[in-house]
Motif scaffolding. Structure first.
Motif, PDB file in Angstrom:
ATOM      1  N   TYR A   1      58.599  64.300  71.902  1.00 54.49           N
ATOM      2  CA  TYR A   1      57.303  64.157  71.215  1.00 54.49           C
ATOM      3  C   TYR A   1      56.126  64.301  72.180  1.00 54.49           C
TER       4      TYR A   1
ATOM      5  N   ASP B   1      61.454  53.936  64.435  1.00 57.89           N
ATOM      6  CA  ASP B   1      61.925  54.999  65.329  1.00 57.89           C
ATOM      7  C   ASP B   1      62.110  54.439  66.729  1.00 57.89           C
TER       8      ASP B   1
ATOM      9  N   ARG C   1      66.225  60.818  57.196  1.00 60.17           N
ATOM     10  CA  ARG C   1      66.445  62.268  57.317  1.00 60.17           C
ATOM     11  C   ARG C   1      66.694  62.571  58.797  1.00 60.17           C
TER      12      ARG C   1
HETATM   13  C1  SAM Z   1      65.483  65.105  64.057  1.00 64.71           C
HETATM   14  S1  SAM Z   1      64.278  63.848  64.140  1.00 64.71           S
HETATM   15  C2  SAM Z   1      63.859  63.616  62.420  1.00 64.71           C
HETATM   16  C3  SAM Z   1      62.501  62.946  62.244  1.00 64.71           C
HETATM   17  C4  SAM Z   1      62.102  62.700  60.782  1.00 64.71           C
HETATM   18  N1  SAM Z   1      63.073  61.899  60.077  1.00 64.71           N
HETATM   19  C5  SAM Z   1      61.887  63.971  60.045  1.00 64.71           C
HETATM   20  O1  SAM Z   1      62.637  64.289  59.116  1.00 64.71           O
HETATM   21  O2  SAM Z   1      60.923  64.679  60.392  1.00 64.71           O
HETATM   22  C6  SAM Z   1      65.261  62.405  64.485  1.00 64.71           C
HETATM   23  C7  SAM Z   1      64.441  61.156  64.711  1.00 64.71           C
HETATM   24  O3  SAM Z   1      65.329  60.047  64.778  1.00 64.71           O
HETATM   25  C8  SAM Z   1      64.944  59.201  65.842  1.00 64.71           C
HETATM   26  N2  SAM Z   1      66.161  58.494  66.284  1.00 64.71           N
HETATM   27  C9  SAM Z   1      67.281  59.033  66.827  1.00 64.71           C
HETATM   28  N3  SAM Z   1      68.204  58.091  67.039  1.00 64.71           N
HETATM   29  C10 SAM Z   1      67.653  56.911  66.628  1.00 64.71           C
HETATM   30  C11 SAM Z   1      68.106  55.564  66.617  1.00 64.71           C
HETATM   31  N4  SAM Z   1      69.325  55.240  67.075  1.00 64.71           N
HETATM   32  N5  SAM Z   1      67.274  54.613  66.141  1.00 64.71           N
HETATM   33  C12 SAM Z   1      66.034  54.937  65.679  1.00 64.71           C
HETATM   34  N6  SAM Z   1      65.537  56.196  65.667  1.00 64.71           N
HETATM   35  C13 SAM Z   1      66.345  57.175  66.143  1.00 64.71           C
HETATM   36  C14 SAM Z   1      64.347  60.135  66.882  1.00 64.71           C
HETATM   37  O4  SAM Z   1      63.470  59.488  67.781  1.00 64.71           O
HETATM   38  C15 SAM Z   1      63.640  61.158  66.013  1.00 64.71           C
HETATM   39  O5  SAM Z   1      62.298  60.817  65.762  1.00 64.71           O
END
Ligand code: SAM
Length: 203
Positions: free
Chosen positions: A11, A70, A112
């Motif tokens: 980010y 997040d 998602r």
């Molecule tokens: C591929 S991005 C999707 C972001 C959003 N949901 C979207 O659809 O635009 C995955 C997100 O999940 C977060 N993430 C990954 N593993 C995580 C965890 N164990 N706990 C919380 N957030 C997590 C990442 O920081 C990232 O922002």
């Protein structure tokens, strides 16, 4: 590099609208949530929300009780900037979902492309235990992951792909499958990624 550093670096170095998962309209998530207004009125939590514009659209539609969770605090800088001037603001939780201890329940749990990064059974179990503690019977759970014919990696990390049947089995009998959709997500780079969206009701 640890998980949090990985996501903060993403980010910090890429603009919101160039990451492969970017969506201008946050669909079909928005429509799926708006189909369940009573559940949404009991609060929506977006797991792994990142810089998603889903929160903007939820607020536009009068859903005011929104929590964003997040790992990456940098992703929330983008959201905070975008929402400057709005009377209603979401609650931000910077936390690994698998270690979260929610102090309340939510009518809608939306994820998602976060759950699919959990590749080992122990972290999936931890996630599912948090999901159970954050939802009461009648809650709606919307889970979008790469589909069984989707990509094997996302943001250079390996992912676990699911059919709706596999996801349903993994989530277990506490959640009844209501609806499932397979969609092709067009990335800003011009490729198509197959996602499955499954909607469950907590029983
Ligand atoms: C591929 S991005 C999707 C972001 C959003 N949901 C979207 O659809 O635009 C995955 C997100 O999940 C977060 N993430 C990954 N593993 C995580 C965890 N164990 N706990 C919380 N957030 C997590 C990442 O920081 C990232 O922002």
């Amino acid at each position: 590099m640890g998980k949090r550093d990985h996501w903060n670096s993403v980010y910090a170095t890429k603009s919101e609208d160039t990451v492969s998962w970017f969506q201008k309209d946050a669909q079909p998530s928005l429509d799926l949530i708006l189909t369940h207004p009573e559940a949404a009125a009991r609060g929506v939590v977006d797991i792994g929300a990142g810089a998603s514009r889903l929160v903007d659209r939820l607020l536009d539609n009068g859903i005011e009780d929104v929590t964003l969770l997040d790992l990456s605090d940098r992703s929330f800088d983008v959201v905070r900037d975008r929402l400057i001037g709005r009377d209603v603001q979401p609650t931000f939780v910077v936390q690994d979902v698998t270690a979260w201890q929610p102090a309340r329940t939510f009518g809608v749990w939306h994820d998602r492309a976060a759950f699919h990064f959990l590749s080992d059974r122990a972290s999936q179990d931890a996630y599912l235990s948090v999901l159970k503690s954050a939802t009461a019977p009648g809650a709606i759970v919307i889970m979008a992951t790469f589909a069984d014919d989707g990509p094997e990696r996302c943001s250079a990390l390996p992912v676990r792909r699911y059919s709706s049947e596999e996801l349903s089995t993994r989530i277990g009998p506490s959640f009844r499958l209501l609806e499932t959709r397979k969609i092709g997500h067009q990335t800003p780079g011009g490729t198509t990624q197959r996602f499955q969206y499954s909607v469950f009701e907590a029983v």
